[in-house]
Design a protein around this motif. Sequence first.
Motif, short mmCIF file in Angstrom:
data_model
loop_
_atom_site.label_atom_id
_atom_site.label_comp_id
_atom_site.label_asym_id
_atom_site.label_seq_id
_atom_site.Cartn_x
_atom_site.Cartn_y
_atom_site.Cartn_z
N LEU A 105 27.40 -12.19 -76.77
CA LEU A 105 26.65 -11.19 -77.08
C LEU A 105 26.43 -11.09 -78.59
N ASP A 106 26.81 -12.03 -79.43
CA ASP A 106 26.40 -12.15 -80.79
C ASP A 106 25.04 -12.68 -80.78
N ARG A 107 24.62 -13.54 -79.69
CA ARG A 107 23.34 -14.10 -79.59
C ARG A 107 22.41 -13.43 -78.77
N LEU A 108 22.68 -12.29 -78.40
CA LEU A 108 21.92 -11.55 -77.15
C LEU A 108 20.61 -10.98 -78.08
N GLU A 109 20.54 -10.65 -79.24
CA GLU A 109 19.29 -9.99 -79.92
C GLU A 109 18.59 -11.46 -80.23
N ARG A 110 18.76 -12.31 -80.42
CA ARG A 110 18.08 -13.38 -80.64
C ARG A 110 17.28 -13.93 -79.33
N TYR A 111 18.04 -13.89 -78.28
CA TYR A 111 17.57 -14.24 -76.89
C TYR A 111 16.58 -13.12 -76.55
N GLY A 112 16.96 -11.80 -76.84
CA GLY A 112 15.97 -10.74 -76.50
C GLY A 112 14.81 -10.73 -77.23
N ALA A 113 14.64 -11.16 -78.61
CA ALA A 113 13.60 -11.41 -79.16
C ALA A 113 12.53 -12.28 -78.67
N VAL A 114 13.11 -13.42 -78.19
CA VAL A 114 12.30 -14.52 -77.63
C VAL A 114 11.86 -13.74 -76.43
N ALA A 115 12.56 -13.18 -75.63
CA ALA A 115 12.21 -12.64 -74.20
C ALA A 115 10.97 -11.64 -74.37
N GLN A 116 11.09 -10.86 -75.43
CA GLN A 116 9.94 -9.85 -75.68
C GLN A 116 8.63 -10.48 -76.19
N ARG A 117 8.74 -11.58 -76.93
CA ARG A 117 7.52 -12.37 -77.38
C ARG A 117 6.84 -12.91 -76.12
N ILE A 118 7.82 -13.54 -75.03
CA ILE A 118 7.26 -14.07 -74.08
C ILE A 118 6.68 -13.19 -72.75
N SER A 119 6.98 -12.14 -72.75
CA SER A 119 6.58 -11.01 -71.87
C SER A 119 5.25 -10.66 -72.51
N SER A 120 5.07 -10.33 -73.78
CA SER A 120 3.95 -9.79 -74.50
C SER A 120 2.71 -10.82 -74.38
N ARG A 121 3.30 -12.11 -74.66
CA ARG A 121 2.33 -13.31 -74.67
C ARG A 121 1.63 -13.45 -73.31
N CYS A 122 2.58 -13.55 -72.31
CA CYS A 122 2.02 -13.85 -70.83
C CYS A 122 1.18 -12.60 -70.23
N ALA A 123 1.41 -11.47 -70.93
CA ALA A 123 0.75 -10.35 -70.41
C ALA A 123 -0.66 -10.33 -70.79
N THR A 124 -1.04 -11.12 -71.81
CA THR A 124 -2.38 -10.99 -72.50
C THR A 124 -2.97 -12.35 -71.76
N ARG A 125 -2.55 -13.12 -71.11
CA ARG A 125 -3.11 -14.14 -70.56
C ARG A 125 -4.33 -13.86 -69.47
#
Length: 342
Positions: free
Chosen positions: A322-342
Amino acid sequence: MHVDAMTAPQPLGRMGDIARRTQASGFSGLLFTETGRTAYLNAAVASQAAPGLELSTGVAVAFPRSPFVTAANAWELQEATNGRFRLGLGTQVRTHVVRRYGTTFDHPGPRLRDYALAVKACFSAFRTGQLDHHGEFYDLDFITPQWSPGPIDAPDPKVDVAAVNPWMLRMAGEVADGVHVHPLGEPGYLARHVLPNLAEGAAKSDRSPSDVAVIVPVMTIVGDTEDERRTERELARASISFYASTPNYSFILDEAGFEGTTARIREKQKRGDFKGMASEITDKHLAVFATESTWDGLEDALVDKYAGIATRIVLYNALADLDRLERYGAVAQRISSRCATR
């Protein structure tokens, strides 16, 4: 492409905090496997703790529960999440279904097909009051208002199935709303088997392949130092060796250039040599079946590997620490936003 986190069900008192942290970190959703605890109860707690988080079972074991019971569970979760629940179903394997759950496993592929259709018939019955499903394995034709949850202000839940072999993939394309790919589902396997068989199945129902969600679990090895990544590699080795020990999945490894891996792992499994099992997974296996990266490179690595193939990727080990969850979540958010604009 959405990005979810995967978790095994936890004690119910812990799940609310996990769901809130997962949502706050930036993940699209939370996917529940089913092991010693039930996926549905964990999803119910998460639905109340983190409104707006998309939830799914990935996967719940189908055959020990009647299609009506499963449909009722999914219906209530769909209502509780305001339409953000996906029902993921799987067969499990014969030993578990027969010797642990004490139920029938004959003809598991056709049975799961009929099961999924029966569940959808129950959804229709909850709205209309008329239940009429007559399949090869399930006959359902009786419902009264007292035993129906009634209509909800949300669409019917999506019904996804787990599939590995070509027949199951075609079946998923024909009758399901999505397919849960196996954790060994590397891009070559996706291209050779998953996408063409889903398309063939979808054509039987006059659907587009894009109507069928492709849900892919992803093992990651992430760290900015060699020491971090070394630890992650050993965890991935153990996970891959567990899945690779199943004979039904051996063709995935064979086709990826690792013939004989399953046989060697099973020899050590029979001796209880779990470290030896993991040692059969080489760095070359890891390069194919996992995604290794620094934190800064993880977004690009996952997009390059899965964009245009997967509808949703599920980070297999994001919740392991869980100490790494926020780092993973930030990556997840960027991927979702990036793919939504394709």
